[in-house]
Design a protein around this motif. Structure first.
Motif, short mmCIF file in Angstrom:
data_model
loop_
_atom_site.label_atom_id
_atom_site.label_comp_id
_atom_site.label_asym_id
_atom_site.label_seq_id
_atom_site.Cartn_x
_atom_site.Cartn_y
_atom_site.Cartn_z
N ASN A 197 48.72 -5.75 -10.10
CA ASN A 197 48.46 -4.91 -10.18
C ASN A 197 49.09 -3.62 -11.43
OD1 ASN A 197 51.13 -3.40 -9.71
ND2 ASN A 197 50.41 -4.14 -7.71
N HIS A 198 48.28 -2.83 -11.79
CA HIS A 198 49.00 -2.27 -12.96
C HIS A 198 50.20 -2.09 -12.59
CE1 HIS A 198 45.21 -2.29 -15.48
NE2 HIS A 198 44.29 -1.64 -14.39
N ASP A 199 50.27 -0.83 -11.49
CA ASP A 199 52.11 -0.64 -11.54
C ASP A 199 52.69 -1.36 -11.36
OD1 ASP A 199 50.93 1.72 -10.93
OD2 ASP A 199 51.26 1.90 -8.92
N GLN A 200 52.72 -2.75 -11.25
CA GLN A 200 53.95 -3.90 -11.24
C GLN A 200 53.99 -3.78 -13.00
OE1 GLN A 200 51.50 -6.78 -8.64
NE2 GLN A 200 53.78 -7.10 -7.44
N PHE A 201 52.94 -4.61 -13.55
CA PHE A 201 52.59 -4.63 -15.02
C PHE A 201 53.41 -3.89 -15.88
CE2 PHE A 201 51.40 -5.25 -18.65
CZ PHE A 201 50.29 -6.07 -18.81
N LEU A 202 52.74 -2.44 -15.64
CA LEU A 202 53.67 -1.57 -16.44
C LEU A 202 55.53 -1.03 -16.20
CD1 LEU A 202 51.15 1.34 -17.02
CD2 LEU A 202 51.90 -1.00 -18.45
N GLU A 234 44.32 -10.95 -19.01
CA GLU A 234 44.82 -12.53 -17.97
C GLU A 234 45.55 -12.16 -16.62
OE1 GLU A 234 43.61 -14.86 -19.56
OE2 GLU A 234 43.30 -14.67 -21.41
N VAL A 235 46.41 -11.38 -16.15
CA VAL A 235 47.11 -11.22 -15.17
C VAL A 235 46.25 -10.32 -14.35
CG1 VAL A 235 48.62 -12.57 -15.96
CG2 VAL A 235 49.14 -10.10 -15.49
N VAL A 236 45.72 -9.53 -14.81
CA VAL A 236 46.26 -8.00 -14.20
C VAL A 236 44.30 -7.24 -14.11
CG1 VAL A 236 45.35 -5.01 -14.62
CG2 VAL A 236 47.15 -6.21 -15.51
N ARG A 237 43.45 -8.40 -14.60
CA ARG A 237 42.03 -8.09 -14.65
C ARG A 237 41.84 -9.49 -13.67
NH1 ARG A 237 39.52 -5.52 -20.11
NH2 ARG A 237 40.83 -4.17 -20.39
N GLY A 268 55.22 -14.40 -14.30
CA GLY A 268 55.42 -15.08 -13.13
C GLY A 268 56.09 -15.03 -12.45
N THR A 269 57.61 -14.00 -12.13
CA THR A 269 57.95 -14.58 -10.94
C THR A 269 56.93 -13.54 -10.09
OG1 THR A 269 60.23 -13.93 -12.07
CG2 THR A 269 59.95 -13.35 -9.70
N VAL A 270 56.47 -11.94 -10.44
CA VAL A 270 55.57 -11.37 -8.73
C VAL A 270 54.36 -11.78 -9.27
CG1 VAL A 270 57.03 -9.28 -9.75
CG2 VAL A 270 54.99 -9.70 -11.45
N LEU A 271 53.75 -12.54 -9.34
CA LEU A 271 52.13 -13.24 -10.08
C LEU A 271 51.90 -13.21 -8.04
CD1 LEU A 271 51.76 -15.98 -10.03
CD2 LEU A 271 51.91 -15.55 -12.58
N GLU A 272 50.24 -13.58 -7.87
CA GLU A 272 49.84 -14.10 -6.69
C GLU A 272 48.50 -14.30 -6.72
OE1 GLU A 272 51.18 -14.23 -3.17
OE2 GLU A 272 53.86 -13.08 -3.77
N PRO A 273 48.44 -15.62 -6.29
CA PRO A 273 49.34 -16.48 -5.22
C PRO A 273 49.69 -17.20 -6.74
CG PRO A 273 46.65 -17.14 -5.94
CD PRO A 273 47.00 -16.29 -6.72
N ALA A 274 50.70 -17.99 -5.61
CA ALA A 274 52.05 -18.66 -5.78
C ALA A 274 50.45 -20.44 -6.91
CB ALA A 274 52.09 -20.08 -5.13
#
Length: 407
Positions: free
Chosen positions: A269-274, A261-264, A295-301
């Motif tokens: 990004n992968h680094d943030q996710f892992l 849902e959030v990386v693809r 939810g804190t790090v995702l872009e855009p708002a």
């Protein structure tokens, strides 16, 4: 209402206040390390044996129900115990007290992780990505032993991996679970269990039906509304709600669903996710609070605290809706041989889905050389052979990541 007059009176006799529920679960939310199985052990020690909120047989029924349904098993058990003890406000108090400590820690980590720019910070991020390999491998191994103990279910798990390879994304995951459930109906009917215990909750069939209607209306309606309105906030809610709706077999299974849902989609990004997934192993409470970090790090708002709140509510909501929907009908449904066979197949498929995620994105993103592989193997041995607490292994991996970066 379900149950006999005696059971109803016993439940009324053990009612407490939402404040009491909140205090009990806050203690658990601050101290419950080790994942959903460990959480269920903490609940039993604190609420069944020490506080005597519920008897052993009823608790066993509740655990069986949470394992059958999609959603975060330990949080569903806590929600139901809060409902029994303090009514609807007690259920909310149990969820908030058990969830918010780890959610707040992961939000703080998300803000701090963005400031990691030096060699120490990047080394810690590397270590958190590597420890995710060991932790997911441990989850796959343990789930395979429990959920795929025979050749039929092992084959269903393998089939799920093939489905994921052929059909990437949410469609592939839904197809794998559906195919596994169908295969279970056809090939896994030889382990029928006779069930005699009774589960009793103050939830009417009307409320149960309403909860199920809302669950499916959101699952199928949110994508349509999101497309029509082009709202990023709704898109985030829809993505996390869908991930929470499809999690069978434990909190680790949310990893491939959230990654899809959030990386693809390009939000994280992968680094943030892992890195966030690794950090989630070092905090107490449910693994689903990983959603607060995302939810804190995702872009855009929306992101930051608003994004964390949207993601956290959305990922937990479907599990609670389907729990309320299932409670009034659970006794009669779980006694059916076909229902047991269906779930055996679906759970085996879940093992395959998590196994596919172990390779991509977990292994392929974190293991880029022999040093990273050696650290991941060290973490795996610490978890499996030495039975080290996950938070200790996370610290070892973070230190190892710093050493790899300095070498």
């Amino acid at each position: 209402m379900m149950g006999t007059t005696t059971s109803h009176d016993e439940n009324q006799a053990t009612r407490g206040s939402p404040g009491e529920v909140f205090a009990a679960f806050l203690k658990l939310g601050l101290t419950s390390f080790g994942g959903p199985i460990a959480h269920l052990g903490y609940f039993r020690d604190e609420l069944v044996q020490r506080r005597k909120w519920i008897d052993e047989a009823s608790y066993a029924d509740l655990v069986a129900l949470s394992q059958f349904l999609p959603g975060p098993a330990s949080s569903q058990v806590g929600f139901a115990l809060g409902l029994l003890r303090g009514g609807p406000l007690g259920a909310l108090a149990a969820w908030a007290a058990f969830t918010l400590p780890s959610a707040l820690l992961l939000v703080l980590f998300a803000y701090g992780a963005t400031a990691f720019g030096g060699p120490v910070g990047s080394g810690i991020i590397t270590g958190l990505k590597i420890v995710a390999v060991a932790i997911v491998a441990q989850a796959v191994w343990g789930m395979a032993r429990n959920l795929c103990p025979d050749r039929e279910r092992a084959t269903i798990a393998l089939g799920a991996v093939l489905v994921i390879i052929l059909f990437a994304g949410p469609l592939g995951q839904v197809a794998a679970i559906a195919a596994g459930a169908t295969a279970g109906l056809l090939f896994c009917r030889n382990h029928h269990e006779a069930i005699t215990r009774h589960i009793d909750f103050p939830v009417s069939r009307t409320l149960g039906v309403i909860s199920l209607v809302v669950f499916f209306a959101l699952l199928f309606g949110l994508p349509i509304v999101t497309t029509a309105m082009s709202s990023q906030g709704l898109a985030v809610f829809d993505s996390f709600y869908r991930a929470g709706s499809l999690v069978f077999g434990g909190g680790h299974v949310v990893l491939p669903l959230l990654e899809t849902e959030v990386v693809r989609s390009g939000w994280v990004n992968h680094d943030q996710f892992l890195a966030g997934y690794g950090a989630a192993q070092a905090v107490p409470g449910p693994l689903f609070t990983f959603a607060a970090y995302l939810g804190t790090v995702l872009e855009p708002a929306p992101n930051g605290l608003v994004g964390a709140g949207i993601a956290l509510i959305a990922v937990f909501l479907p599990g609670f809706l389907i729990l309320l929907g299932a409670i009034p009908f659970w006794d009669s449904f779980r006694k059916r041989e076909s229902a047991q066979a269906l779930m055996r197949g679906a759970n085996a498929a879940v093992v395959g889905i998590l196994g596919a995620a172990l390779y991509d994105p977990v292994f392929t993103s974190a293991i880029v050389g022999p040093r990273q592989f050696a650290l991941a193997l060290t973490c795996f041995v610490l978890l499996m052979a030495w039975k080290a607490a996950p938070w200790i292994v996370v610290l070892v991996a973070a230190a190892g990541g710093v050493l790899i970066g300095a070498a």
